[in-house]
Design an enzyme around this catalytic site. Structure first.
Site, mmCIF file in Angstrom:
data_model
loop_
_atom_site.group_PDB
_atom_site.id
_atom_site.type_symbol
_atom_site.label_atom_id
_atom_site.label_comp_id
_atom_site.label_asym_id
_atom_site.label_seq_id
_atom_site.Cartn_x
_atom_site.Cartn_y
_atom_site.Cartn_z
ATOM 1 N N LYS A 1 -10.536 -1.876 3.128
ATOM 2 C CA LYS A 1 -11.048 -0.554 2.750
ATOM 3 C C LYS A 1 -11.267 -0.435 1.243
ATOM 4 C CE LYS A 1 -7.518 1.619 4.454
ATOM 5 N NZ LYS A 1 -6.722 0.429 4.813
ATOM 6 N N SER B 1 -3.983 -1.292 7.177
ATOM 7 C CA SER B 1 -3.650 -1.900 5.898
ATOM 8 C C SER B 1 -4.199 -3.321 5.854
ATOM 9 C CB SER B 1 -2.124 -1.919 5.742
ATOM 10 O OG SER B 1 -1.757 -2.587 4.574
ATOM 11 N N SER B 2 -4.770 -3.706 4.740
ATOM 12 C CA SER B 2 -5.338 -5.046 4.510
ATOM 13 C C SER B 2 -6.650 -5.300 5.234
ATOM 14 C CB SER B 2 -4.327 -6.153 4.866
ATOM 15 O OG SER B 2 -3.164 -6.029 4.075
ATOM 16 N N ASP C 1 -3.871 4.950 -2.212
ATOM 17 C CA ASP C 1 -2.879 4.218 -3.005
ATOM 18 C C ASP C 1 -2.905 4.638 -4.473
ATOM 19 O OD1 ASP C 1 -2.036 2.848 -0.765
ATOM 20 O OD2 ASP C 1 -3.036 0.966 -1.280
#
Length: 188
Positions: free
Chosen positions: A16, A12-13, A37
């Protein structure tokens, strides 16, 4: 003929989603960018507020399995798809290896230093603190087809690197090697 799939795998973060958006104008049309997401954002949240932890976990597994199959459906119709998805749980990888059997999948590892991931998490404010650090499994799957590092490189530059390297990736690709290593072979 099935479409190609680029799987942007990273914590995450790690960047991507930004890389996925930056890739679209660099690749020959048409490519679909389908971040995980976005699939989750389509789900109603009205009833989620009354679910217990086990029910939420079950709902998330169903959502992620549906995401895998939605990507396969698009690719099965000849569409090229970019996935933005952390392989942060073993079942995700196993299900994708099975669901995407016969598809041309290029595994792109999106790396970023732990300190930068934590800085980005704090700046975003929409992720639980420590989420990126907890997703160490994303980098434990072996050698990817392509690797980029967003610690000091912009998403646009990482996307350019991927676009240049993509035509040079030859079989057996990372997903094929992982499938051979992790999934039982059918008996003749």
């Amino acid at each position: 003929m099935t479409g190609r799939i680029i799987l942007l795998n990273g914590a995450s973060s790690s960047g991507k989603t930004s890389i996925g958006h930056a890739l679209l104008p660099l690749l020959p049309d048409p490519w679909f960018f389908i971040p995980a997401d976005a699939i989750g954002a389509m789900r109603s949240t009205v009833h989620t507020r009354v679910l217990d932890d086990a029910e939420i976990a079950d709902m998330l597994v169903r959502t992620r399995r549906g995401y895998h199959r939605a990507v396969a459906a698009l690719a099965s119709a000849g569409n090229d798809v970019i996935m933005d998805y952390p392989l942060s749980e073993q079942w995700r990888l196993t299900d994708l290896l099975t669901t995407l059997t016969g598809y041309d999948v290029t595994l792109v590892e999106v790396r970023c230093s732990a300190a930068e991931l934590e800085r980005r998490e704090r700046a975003r404010g929409d992720r639980p603190p420590g989420l990126a650090r907890s997703q160490s499994l994303v980098y434990a799957h072996g050698t990817p087809d392509i690797a980029v590092d967003t610690t000091d490189t912009s998403p646009a530059d990482c996307a350019r690197q991927i676009a240049v390297l993509l035509p040079t990736v030859t079989p057996p690709k990372a997903f094929d090697r992982l499938r051979d290593r992790l999934l039982p072979r059918p008996h003749p």
